[in-house]
Design a protein around this motif. Structure first.
Motif: not given
Length: 328
Positions: A172, A174, A176, A178, A184-187, A190-191, A193
């Motif tokens: 996964k 993202t 964008d 960071d 990074t963490t979204k909702n 863990r993704y 970048t």
């Protein structure tokens, strides 16, 4: 030819390590876009250091290894400038924010140094055991020179290789950035970048750069110490050179032509050395072709200076003529 003293080599490695750490991980970690003045001062410092280092080699080991160092450094520096074209395309393609481009470059240059070090060790081992490898190096450099001349109209967009395309399907990532983070963490999820893809792209690109640069430097000197130091000095200050020339790289239209002359000349030189060698059993009963002339070290330096200098001057003249035509 005298050899450089062991103490001198040790001191050199210590000083270069300090230079590299300060250049990449102290100055390079400050997230900002360097000014023109900062870039010029930084680049000038390392150019002067390279010139002084060559003078030290002259003092300790004689003129021949010093000229070999200067020739190798100029060649590697010119190849590094040409490689900046690719860095510009990569940064643009992945929309890397300007504030973190210095950090990305510092990682990329570190990867480049590691790969070049590995290739230098392999190249030195091959050359010491198999003189015929000069034929391969020479042929590859001539092929690269021809490719540079004929490749002027290539597509300037970056295309992802298969490894990175498949990686996008597996993990996964993202859209964008960071900051400088790889994760990074979204909702709550863990993704990775896009920084991961940028690092992998620059790393795989650096491997290809090493294939060009290492045979070229071994065509000028067989001393691993000179090969390595010329590569390090060529990489120092490359971040600042990127920002200084970023807007001008597309205007250095004749640089590939100058590089093709240099690589072609070194390729021919390597083949001539292989023919002249006395360790090739399939050439003149193992005695080599001794009528083949040896290319003097000073001639190599002269060809490099004239080719790169001439290409740069011609590019500047064309750039100014085009600007004058636009104003008219």
């Amino acid at each position: 030819m005298a050899e450089t003293p062991l103490a001198f080599e040790i001191i050199t490695f210590v000083v270069l390590a300090l230079f590299f750490i300060v250049d990449l991980f102290v100055i390079g970690r400050r997230p900002h876009v360097p000014s023109t003045k900062e870039c010029v001062q930084h680049i000038a410092f390392f150019v002067v250091m390279a010139l002084i280092f060559g003078g030290c080699i002259w003092f300790f080991a004689g003129s021949k290894p010093a000229i070999e160092f200067y020739s190798g450094w100029l060649t590697e520096y010119s190849l590094s400038i040409d490689n900046l074209f690719v860095f510009v395309i990569i940064m643009s393609n992945f929309a890397v924010p300007k504030q973190i481009q210095k950090y990305v470059l510092s990682i990329g240059i570190t990867i480049a140094l590691i790969f070049r070090g590995i290739f230098i060790l392999i190249g030195a081992a091959l050359i010491s055991r198999f003189t015929w490898v000069f034929f391969l190096f020479g042929a590859f450099l001539i092929y690269t020179a021809v490719k540079l001349v004929l490749g002027g109209d290539e597509d300037e967009e970056y295309h992802e290789n298969g490894i990175i395309r498949n990686l996008r399907k597996i993990i996964k990532i993202t859209d964008d950035y960071d900051g400088e983070k790889l994760r990074t963490t979204k909702n709550g999820v863990r993704y990775w970048t896009p920084m991961l893809i940028v690092f992998l792209t620059i790393g795989t690109t650096d491997v290809m750069f090493a294939f060009d640069s290492i045979p070229a430097i071994f065509g000028l000197t067989k001393d691993p110490f000179l090969v390595f130091t010329s590569n390090v000095f060529a990489l120092l200050g490359l971040q600042q050179l990127y920002f200084l020339l970023g807007a001008l790289l597309d205007k250095l239209v004749y640089l590939p032509a100058g590089l093709s002359v240099v690589l072609g000349f070194i390729g021919v030189k390597l083949i001539m050395e292989a023919l002249h060698g006395n360790t090739l059993p399939f050439i003149n009963g193992g005695e080599g072709v001794h009528w083949v002339p040896e290319v003097p070290t000073w001639l190599s330096l002269a060809v490099i200076v004239l080719a790169i200098g001439g290409a740069s001057v011609a590019s500047v003249i064309k750039m100014k003529s085009m600007e004058s035509a636009e104003k008219a």
